[in-house]
Motif scaffolding. Structure first.
Motif, PDB file in Angstrom:
ATOM      1  N   LEU A 177      63.537 -23.922 -41.839  1.00  0.00           N
ATOM      2  CA  LEU A 177      62.433 -24.884 -41.645  1.00  0.00           C
ATOM      3  C   LEU A 177      61.179 -24.401 -42.359  1.00  0.00           C
ATOM      4  CD1 LEU A 177      62.847 -25.318 -37.762  1.00  0.00           C
ATOM      5  CD2 LEU A 177      63.791 -26.794 -39.560  1.00  0.00           C
ATOM      6  N   PHE A 178      60.399 -25.347 -42.874  1.00  0.00           N
ATOM      7  CA  PHE A 178      59.118 -25.022 -43.503  1.00  0.00           C
ATOM      8  C   PHE A 178      58.034 -25.823 -42.799  1.00  0.00           C
ATOM      9  CE2 PHE A 178      62.441 -24.844 -46.763  1.00  0.00           C
ATOM     10  CZ  PHE A 178      62.341 -23.515 -47.154  1.00  0.00           C
ATOM     11  N   PHE A 179      56.874 -25.179 -42.549  1.00  0.00           N
ATOM     12  CA  PHE A 179      55.788 -25.889 -41.854  1.00  0.00           C
ATOM     13  C   PHE A 179      54.472 -25.837 -42.620  1.00  0.00           C
ATOM     14  CE2 PHE A 179      58.706 -24.926 -38.382  1.00  0.00           C
ATOM     15  CZ  PHE A 179      58.769 -26.157 -37.738  1.00  0.00           C
ATOM     16  N   ALA A 180      53.665 -26.866 -42.376  1.00  0.00           N
ATOM     17  CA  ALA A 180      52.271 -26.934 -42.838  1.00  0.00           C
ATOM     18  C   ALA A 180      52.173 -26.745 -44.353  1.00  0.00           C
ATOM     19  CB  ALA A 180      51.424 -25.923 -42.066  1.00  0.00           C
ATOM     20  N   ARG A 181      51.269 -25.882 -44.800  1.00  0.00           N
ATOM     21  CA  ARG A 181      51.016 -25.739 -46.231  1.00  0.00           C
ATOM     22  C   ARG A 181      52.284 -25.327 -46.996  1.00  0.00           C
ATOM     23  NH1 ARG A 181      45.785 -23.977 -48.297  1.00  0.00           N
ATOM     24  NH2 ARG A 181      45.317 -23.024 -46.291  1.00  0.00           N
TER      25      ARG A 181
ATOM     26  N   ARG B 232      55.383 -26.119 -46.247  1.00  0.00           N
ATOM     27  CA  ARG B 232      56.217 -27.312 -46.394  1.00  0.00           C
ATOM     28  C   ARG B 232      55.697 -28.193 -47.532  1.00  0.00           C
ATOM     29  NH1 ARG B 232      55.042 -30.318 -41.944  1.00  0.00           N
ATOM     30  NH2 ARG B 232      53.303 -30.858 -43.299  1.00  0.00           N
TER      31      ARG B 232
ATOM     32  N   ALA C 117      62.347 -20.021 -39.744  1.00  0.00           N
ATOM     33  CA  ALA C 117      61.195 -20.844 -40.125  1.00  0.00           C
ATOM     34  C   ALA C 117      60.225 -20.027 -40.964  1.00  0.00           C
ATOM     35  CB  ALA C 117      60.508 -21.382 -38.877  1.00  0.00           C
TER      36      ALA C 117
ATOM     37  N   PHE D 267      56.276 -20.151 -42.435  1.00  0.00           N
ATOM     38  CA  PHE D 267      55.015 -20.901 -42.258  1.00  0.00           C
ATOM     39  C   PHE D 267      53.804 -20.022 -42.563  1.00  0.00           C
ATOM     40  CE2 PHE D 267      56.879 -19.945 -37.967  1.00  0.00           C
ATOM     41  CZ  PHE D 267      55.982 -19.003 -37.505  1.00  0.00           C
TER      42      PHE D 267
ATOM     43  N   GLU E 172      49.641 -29.994 -36.427  1.00  0.00           N
ATOM     44  CA  GLU E 172      51.089 -29.926 -36.547  1.00  0.00           C
ATOM     45  C   GLU E 172      51.577 -28.713 -35.749  1.00  0.00           C
ATOM     46  OE1 GLU E 172      52.456 -29.994 -40.629  1.00  0.00           O
ATOM     47  OE2 GLU E 172      54.199 -28.758 -40.145  1.00  0.00           O
ATOM     48  N   HIS E 173      52.816 -28.744 -35.299  1.00  0.00           N
ATOM     49  CA  HIS E 173      53.346 -27.556 -34.625  1.00  0.00           C
ATOM     50  C   HIS E 173      54.850 -27.439 -34.859  1.00  0.00           C
ATOM     51  CE1 HIS E 173      54.973 -29.293 -30.628  1.00  0.00           C
ATOM     52  NE2 HIS E 173      54.761 -30.306 -31.424  1.00  0.00           N
ATOM     53  N   TYR E 174      55.420 -26.356 -34.352  1.00  0.00           N
ATOM     54  CA  TYR E 174      56.850 -26.073 -34.501  1.00  0.00           C
ATOM     55  C   TYR E 174      57.440 -26.238 -33.100  1.00  0.00           C
ATOM     56  CZ  TYR E 174      60.909 -22.904 -35.455  1.00  0.00           C
ATOM     57  OH  TYR E 174      62.150 -22.328 -35.597  1.00  0.00           O
TER      58      TYR E 174
ATOM     59  N   TRP F 265      49.244 -25.664 -36.615  1.00  0.00           N
ATOM     60  CA  TRP F 265      48.464 -25.663 -37.870  1.00  0.00           C
ATOM     61  C   TRP F 265      47.564 -26.866 -37.899  1.00  0.00           C
ATOM     62  CZ3 TRP F 265      53.711 -24.917 -37.463  1.00  0.00           C
ATOM     63  CH2 TRP F 265      54.123 -23.597 -37.650  1.00  0.00           C
TER      64      TRP F 265
ATOM     65  N   LYS G 293      44.811 -29.417 -39.843  1.00  0.00           N
ATOM     66  CA  LYS G 293      44.365 -30.009 -41.092  1.00  0.00           C
ATOM     67  C   LYS G 293      43.066 -30.728 -40.774  1.00  0.00           C
ATOM     68  CE  LYS G 293      47.665 -31.898 -44.237  1.00  0.00           C
ATOM     69  NZ  LYS G 293      48.725 -32.884 -44.395  1.00  0.00           N
TER      70      LYS G 293
ATOM     71  N   TRP H  87      44.249 -28.341 -45.311  1.00  0.00           N
ATOM     72  CA  TRP H  87      44.705 -27.357 -44.332  1.00  0.00           C
ATOM     73  C   TRP H  87      43.595 -26.352 -44.053  1.00  0.00           C
ATOM     74  CZ3 TRP H  87      48.679 -28.364 -41.485  1.00  0.00           C
ATOM     75  CH2 TRP H  87      49.740 -29.116 -41.993  1.00  0.00           C
TER      76      TRP H  87
END
Lengths: 83, 161, 161, 83
Positions: free
Chosen positions: A5-9, A11, A75, A77, B63-65, B135, B137, B147
C-alpha cells in the motif's frame, strides 16, 4: 503474494494506491522488497528513495531488516501529520 | 433494573476514527463515568487553523491508513495508561474534508492527580502527531491542495518523553 | 444585522466563582467562540475524590475569601496569557458543600499551538492551588469535618515555572 | 479603623471571622498590627504565631513589612487548598 500500500504524498508520486507483488525466492526482508518495487519504474524508484520514507509491516512500524513473508501487508508512507 | 445502556461494558480506553464531528461535553461525561477514582481530567482538542505561512486556508483533508490507525492509537493509549496510571482514555480523530475552525482531534484522560493527567494527555498527543498514520493536506482559499510537511518540533516533542 | 447575542462583548478572560455546577461542553464552546486564531484548546477539571489517607469521604466544603478570589484568579489568568500568548482563558471554581465525584474547578485555555495550551493550563492550576484564597474541609462518611493541609507537592509544582 | 478578617482554620482558632481594630499611632505595618491583635487574647496569640500564616492587605498577598493604614482590609489565613 505481498499486498503493498502507498499513502499520501508517496501514493501521489507512484500514481497507485495498492500493488500486489510476487516475492522472489531470494527476498525475505523490507530492503529486498523495496528493491523489487523500485525496479517497476522511475516513479517508484524516486518515491521509495525518499530518506524520510516510513514503512509498516502488517500495520506495525518496521525497518529495512524486518522480515517479509507471503501474505504480509506492507505500507509505504511519508512522515505522519495528523492531530 | 439496569437498562440496556447501563449494562453496556465501559472500557477504560475508547477510540474512534471517523469523519463525523464530536461533542466535547458528551465525550467528557463518558470519560468521567469511567473515572470514579480520579481527581483530575484533562481534555485536549486540536482545531483547523485558517492560515499557514503561505496565506489563508479554506480547510484541510485528512487521509489515514484505516487498518493501522486504531491499532496505533490503541498502542499509544496503552503506553500512556501504564506510564501514568491513567484511569481512562478517550481518543477521537476525524478524517476526510474539514473546514477552518473545525475540530480535528480529541484526547481526554483521567488520573488521580493533575500532573499525571496533564502528562498523559500531552504524551498521547506527541505520539499521535509522530506515529499515528494520518496525513494532512491543506486546501487554500483558491482551491489548491498541498501536503503538509512533518514538523521537526513534533519530533522533538515526542523525543522528550 | 447582528443579533443582541452576537453584539455582546466576548472577553478573553472569563472567571466565575459560585456554588452551582458547570457543564464542560458549554464552557468549552464559549471558549472556542473566543478563540478564532487558536489551533489547540486544553480543558482541565478537578473532581472531588471519595477517599483520603484516613478513609472514605462523603464530600468537601469549600470556603473562600470572596473579595479576593476573582482578583487573584484574574491576576493568574493574565500572567498565563502574557507568558504563553493564550487567546482565551476560562476559570470556574465552585464553593460551598460538594459531594464525592462532583466537579470542583475548570480551567480552559486556547492557544495557537498545543505546547502553549498545555503549559498555560498547567501554570494556572499550579498557581490557583497555591495562591487563590480557597480552603477545603473534608467531610468523612461519619460526618466529621477536617481542614485539608496544604501539600508540599503543590508548592513545588508552582515553583517549577 | 482597620477591618481584619480571619479565614478557615485561623478563623476557627480565634473564634471570630471579622474584627475592627483601631490602629495605634506608632503602628504602620503588618507586624505592628499583628502584635496589637495578638494582645487581644491567648487564642489570637496562638493562631497568629503560626509559621505558615498568610496575610493579605486589600486582597493582595503581603508580608510583615507591608504598610497598613486606616481604612485598609487585612486578612489572616492558612495556606490555601483550593482546586
Amino acid at each position: 503474494m505481498i499486498k503493498v500500500l502507498f499513502f499520501a504524498r508517496i501514493r501521489d508520486q507512484v500514481g497507485c494506491a495498492e500493488l500486489d507483488v510476487e516475492l522472489p525466492d531470494m527476498v525475505d526482508n523490507i530492503d529486498g522488497l523495496t528493491g523489487v518495487i523500485k525496479a517497476q519504474g522511475a516513479a517508484f524508484e524516486e518515491a521509495l528513495s525518499d530518506p524520510n520514507l516510513l514503512i509498516a509491516v502488517n500495520q506495525e512500524m518496521a525497518g529495512g531488516q524486518t522480515t517479509v513473508e507471503d501474505g504480509d501487508e506492507i505500507a509505504y508512507f511519508p512522515p505522519v501529520t495528523g492531530g | 433494573m439496569p437498562t440496556e445502556t447501563e449494562k453496556a461494558p465501559s472500557s477504560a480506553i475508547q477510540i474512534r476514527v471517523e469523519p463525523r464531528d464530536f461533542e466535547l461535553g458528551v465525550e467528557y461525561e463518558s470519560l468521567r463515568r469511567r473515572s470514579s477514582a480520579s481527581g483530575a481530567i484533562v481534555a485536549f482538542t486540536g482545531l483547523v487553523r485558517d492560515f499557514n505561512a503561505a496565506g489563508s486556508l479554506a480547510g484541510i483533508i485528512l487521509e489515514h491508513y484505516p487498518a493501522m490507525t486504531i491499532k496505533s492509537l490503541y498502542a499509544i493509549a496503552e503506553q500512556a495508561m501504564a506510564k501514568w496510571q491513567l484511569e481512562a482514555v478517550t481518543i477521537v480523530h476525524r478524517v476526510g474534508r474539514l473546514e477552518s475552525h473545525d475540530q480535528i482531534v480529541l484526547v481526554g484522560v483521567s488520573a488521580r492527580h493533575r500532573d499525571a493527567a496533564f502528562d498523559g494527555a500531552r504524551f498521547i498527543m506527541d505520539y499521535l502527531k509522530t506515529e499515528a498514520p494520518f496525513w494532512k493536506k491543506e486546501v487554500s482559499e483558491a482551491g489548491g491542495e498541498e501536503w503538509v510537511d512533518a514538523k521537526d518540533s513534533d519530533q522533538r516533542a515526542r523525543d522528550r518523553w
